[in-house]
Write an enzyme that holds these catalytic residues in place. Structure first.
Site, PDB file in Angstrom:
ATOM      1  N   HIS A  94       0.832  -1.199   0.000  1.00 17.32           N
ATOM      2  CA  HIS A  94       0.000   0.000   0.000  1.00 17.32           C
ATOM      3  C   HIS A  94       0.871   1.254   0.000  1.00 17.32           C
ATOM      4  O   HIS A  94       0.585   2.220  -0.701  1.00 17.32           O
ATOM      5  CB  HIS A  94      -0.915   0.003   1.232  1.00 17.32           C
ATOM      6  CG  HIS A  94      -1.795  -1.194   1.329  1.00 17.32           C
ATOM      7  ND1 HIS A  94      -3.118  -1.184   0.933  1.00 17.32           N
ATOM      8  CD2 HIS A  94      -1.539  -2.464   1.750  1.00 17.32           C
ATOM      9  CE1 HIS A  94      -3.632  -2.389   1.118  1.00 17.32           C
ATOM     10  NE2 HIS A  94      -2.696  -3.176   1.612  1.00 17.32           N
ATOM     11  N   HIS A 109       3.672 -14.077  -6.584  1.00 20.74           N
ATOM     12  CA  HIS A 109       2.405 -14.258  -5.870  1.00 20.74           C
ATOM     13  C   HIS A 109       1.277 -13.492  -6.551  1.00 20.74           C
ATOM     14  O   HIS A 109       0.122 -13.623  -6.150  1.00 20.74           O
ATOM     15  CB  HIS A 109       2.546 -13.793  -4.423  1.00 20.74           C
ATOM     16  CG  HIS A 109       2.726 -12.302  -4.281  1.00 20.74           C
ATOM     17  ND1 HIS A 109       3.667 -11.586  -4.989  1.00 20.74           N
ATOM     18  CD2 HIS A 109       2.087 -11.389  -3.505  1.00 20.74           C
ATOM     19  CE1 HIS A 109       3.590 -10.308  -4.658  1.00 20.74           C
ATOM     20  NE2 HIS A 109       2.637 -10.162  -3.760  1.00 20.74           N
ATOM     21  N   TRP A 137      -0.816  -6.942  -7.138  1.00 15.48           N
ATOM     22  CA  TRP A 137      -1.022  -6.029  -8.263  1.00 15.48           C
ATOM     23  C   TRP A 137       0.212  -5.180  -8.552  1.00 15.48           C
ATOM     24  O   TRP A 137       0.520  -4.893  -9.712  1.00 15.48           O
ATOM     25  CB  TRP A 137      -2.245  -5.140  -8.039  1.00 15.48           C
ATOM     26  CG  TRP A 137      -2.609  -4.330  -9.247  1.00 15.48           C
ATOM     27  CD1 TRP A 137      -2.628  -2.974  -9.372  1.00 15.48           C
ATOM     28  CD2 TRP A 137      -3.001  -4.837 -10.540  1.00 15.48           C
ATOM     29  NE1 TRP A 137      -3.014  -2.597 -10.637  1.00 15.48           N
ATOM     30  CE2 TRP A 137      -3.253  -3.730 -11.378  1.00 15.48           C
ATOM     31  CE3 TRP A 137      -3.168  -6.119 -11.063  1.00 15.48           C
ATOM     32  CZ2 TRP A 137      -3.656  -3.859 -12.701  1.00 15.48           C
ATOM     33  CZ3 TRP A 137      -3.569  -6.255 -12.390  1.00 15.48           C
ATOM     34  CH2 TRP A 137      -3.807  -5.133 -13.191  1.00 15.48           C
ATOM     35  N   ASN A 138       0.937  -4.756  -7.521  1.00 21.24           N
ATOM     36  CA  ASN A 138       2.176  -4.011  -7.775  1.00 21.24           C
ATOM     37  C   ASN A 138       3.141  -4.842  -8.609  1.00 21.24           C
ATOM     38  O   ASN A 138       3.718  -4.367  -9.595  1.00 21.24           O
ATOM     39  CB  ASN A 138       2.854  -3.624  -6.455  1.00 21.24           C
ATOM     40  CG  ASN A 138       2.097  -2.567  -5.689  1.00 21.24           C
ATOM     41  OD1 ASN A 138       1.437  -1.718  -6.271  1.00 21.24           O
ATOM     42  ND2 ASN A 138       2.178  -2.618  -4.370  1.00 21.24           N
ATOM     43  N   SER A 139       3.319  -6.106  -8.215  1.00 21.01           N
ATOM     44  CA  SER A 139       4.231  -6.993  -8.953  1.00 21.01           C
ATOM     45  C   SER A 139       3.715  -7.267 -10.357  1.00 21.01           C
ATOM     46  O   SER A 139       4.493  -7.355 -11.317  1.00 21.01           O
ATOM     47  CB  SER A 139       4.410  -8.309  -8.192  1.00 21.01           C
ATOM     48  OG  SER A 139       5.129  -8.101  -6.991  1.00 21.01           O
ATOM     49  N   GLU A 162       4.426  -4.229 -12.487  1.00 19.22           N
ATOM     50  CA  GLU A 162       5.861  -4.089 -12.753  1.00 19.22           C
ATOM     51  C   GLU A 162       6.341  -5.129 -13.758  1.00 19.22           C
ATOM     52  O   GLU A 162       7.190  -4.840 -14.602  1.00 19.22           O
ATOM     53  CB  GLU A 162       6.637  -4.167 -11.439  1.00 19.22           C
ATOM     54  CG  GLU A 162       6.448  -2.926 -10.574  1.00 19.22           C
ATOM     55  CD  GLU A 162       7.040  -3.067  -9.186  1.00 19.22           C
ATOM     56  OE1 GLU A 162       7.804  -4.019  -8.957  1.00 19.22           O
ATOM     57  OE2 GLU A 162       6.736  -2.218  -8.324  1.00 19.22           O
ATOM     58  N   GLY A 203      -6.737 -13.006  -1.717  1.00 18.71           N
ATOM     59  CA  GLY A 203      -7.111 -11.643  -2.082  1.00 18.71           C
ATOM     60  C   GLY A 203      -7.212 -11.448  -3.576  1.00 18.71           C
ATOM     61  O   GLY A 203      -7.684 -12.328  -4.302  1.00 18.71           O
ATOM     62  N   GLN A 206      -4.877 -11.472  -5.621  1.00 21.47           N
ATOM     63  CA  GLN A 206      -3.844 -12.228  -6.338  1.00 21.47           C
ATOM     64  C   GLN A 206      -4.449 -13.307  -7.236  1.00 21.47           C
ATOM     65  O   GLN A 206      -3.980 -13.523  -8.361  1.00 21.47           O
ATOM     66  CB  GLN A 206      -2.880 -12.859  -5.332  1.00 21.47           C
ATOM     67  CG  GLN A 206      -2.142 -11.861  -4.460  1.00 21.47           C
ATOM     68  CD  GLN A 206      -1.515 -12.499  -3.236  1.00 21.47           C
ATOM     69  OE1 GLN A 206      -1.363 -13.720  -3.164  1.00 21.47           O
ATOM     70  NE2 GLN A 206      -1.150 -11.683  -2.258  1.00 21.47           N
TER      71      GLN A 206
END
Length: 475
Positions: A20, A357, A360-362, A365, A380, A382
């Site tokens: 976050h 995993h 969303w950030n990963s 990216e 979640g 993921q």
């Protein structure tokens, strides 16, 4: 000081989690670079003290960012961090409402023009309303997940229930159907973490309060979903402004929100590897796999003949979990670190694929670095992100369906997926699709691109006193 006090002032409030903090801080740096003052607020525990140590942060000190400034403020929430999310949220809301009001008062000579929060602290919208300050939200998941929560809250379609736990959810956007284990797992009645879903739904209930819902995605990536939500909720201003990490690359700043100092020689080690020969592995800051699953992944890598760069974090303090152990042979063949600069690693030519995993950030990216993903979601959003990478974006291969699957993926399957993602026709197809998304992402944040325009319009509103006054009168 006189010049600084004349700049528009925006306060960002983040839930205390790395997934976050990172995107909201990127947003803060980009806003500051446009000539505004940004105050970034989160809690002392569990991450605030670690952020200070890792990044030499001084509370309340303005640091220049582009044409503006950014500073950090941390507050005590009075909670000893354990595995009780409900207690954490209650404590955070009580202390947070008090402390945010105090901070707004502290900076009354630099009046806060807008409060911006992420979805795990939905009560920030209430504070803004009470103080008659316009607010905005940064949604740090996909627009598809936002739509799923919206559909669930408003009961627009049937979702799994305790009596019908395996219902397939029909949605009017790609991929048109989501199986019971493909919806955000916090919405499933069997989820042990349903209280997290409840917190997110509290933000969905408040979607009418912020004057802008900023989404960490880009128009070209989720066009049909963004268009659908804009038509479904014409009263809500949805603004895709991602990928934020790509946009933030243009800003020269040493401000970071990492909770650990990244390994200093990761890039040097990658430089010594052949092109497309390394599997990058990271399961984020919270997902913690069982030791026997770690063993199978490790032996799968060894059997594949590939090398690896593995981010293996120690358990969070306060949790009764033993640290993971890896085979000595793998440690000799690859590189094991506690933390790294992921965006730099993913951009390196030695990286062949990303075992992730699917946070969303990963996901963003990886997509915007042109790297295929082997999907190992846990819970979640993921599990939903994995579906999109595999079936919609077509940059991923499945290795797990999520924690609810309750199986240990064997080493043979791990090796098979690694080779499929790195060798042969499928590998070429995945990398080509990823390359296309990388180009789309770069176009979105370039001058005149969809995300750049949306972001500039948002900043223009923040800067214009008349516009913000009108927004304030509406809210």
């Amino acid at each position: 000081m006189e010049m600084e006090s004349s700049l528009p002032h925006v306060m960002l409030v983040s839930f205390p989690g790395q997934g976050h903090i990172s995107p909201l801080l990127r947003l803060g740096k980009i806003i500051a670079s446009k000539g505004l003052i940004v105050t970034f607020v989160t809690t002392e525990e569990p991450l605030g003290k670690k952020m200070r140590q890792a990044n030499n942060i001084q509370d309340g000190v303005l640091k220049p960012v582009g044409l503006g400034f950014l500073r950090f403020e941390f507050f005590e929430d009075g909670f000893v961090y354990k595995e009780d999310f409900d207690l954490l949220q209650k404590s955070l809301e009580v202390s947070g409402k008090r402390e945010i009001k105090n901070l707004v008062k502290k900076y009354e000579k630099q009046p806060v023009r807008c409060l911006i929060n992420n979805a795990f602290v939905p009560w920030v919208c209430d504070i803004a309303e009470e103080l008659q300050i316009p607010s905005a939200v940064l949604w740090v998941q996909s627009c598809a997940c936002l739509a799923a929560y919206y559909y669930y809250h408003h009961q627009l379609v049937k979702f799994p229930t305790e009596t019908e736990p395996e219902i397939t959810v029909d949605v009017p956007f790609k991929p048109l159907t989501l199986k019971h284990d493909e919806i955000p797992s916090f919405l499933h009645p069997s989820s042990p973490l349903s209280s997290i879903g409840g917190t997110i739904l509290e933000q969905i209930k408040r979607l009418h309060k912020p004057f802008s819902v900023l989404i960490e995605t880009f128009q070209e990536l989720e066009k049909d979903t963004i268009d659908h939500m804009s038509q479904l909720c014409p009263q809500v201003n949805f603004n895709p402004i991602g990928p934020l990490f790509t946009m933030a690359k243009t800003i020269r700043s040493d401000i970071k929100g990492d909770i650990s100092k990244p390994d200093s020689d990761c890039i040097e080690w990658l430089d010594s590897r052949e092109p497309s020969s390394v599997v990058y592995i990271s399961f984020g800051t919270l997902a913690f796999l069982k030791q026997n699953q770690i063993d199978e992944i490790a032996h799968g890598i060894l059997n594949s003949g590939l090398s690896c760069l593995w981010v293996l974090r120690p358990p969070l303090e306060g949790l009764a979990i033993e640290p993971h152990v890896l085979p000595l042979e793998l440690e000799e063949k690859g590189k094991i670190v506690e933390w790294c600069q992921q965006e730099k690693v993913l951009a390196h030519p030695a990286v062949a694929c990303f075992l992730s995993h699917c946070g969303w950030n990963s996901t963003m990216e990886a997509l915007t670095s042109g790297v295929p993903v082997i999907c190992f979601p846990q819970w979640g959003d993921q599990v939903t992100n994995a579906v999109y990478m595999i079936d919609v974006f077509k940059t991923g291969l499945r290795l797990s369906r999520g924690a609810s699957d309750e199986r240990i993926v064997p080493r043979e399957e791990v090796a098979e997926r690694l080779l499929e993602a790195t060798v042969g026709e499928k590998a070429v197809e995945l990398r080509e699709n990823a390359r296309r998304w990388k180009e789309e992402a770069e176009s979105a944040v370039a001058y005149g691109g969809t995300s750049e325009r949306n972001f500039q319009e948002f900043v223009d509103k923040l800067v214009d006193v008349k516009t913000m006054t009108n927004i304030n009168n509406v809210v």
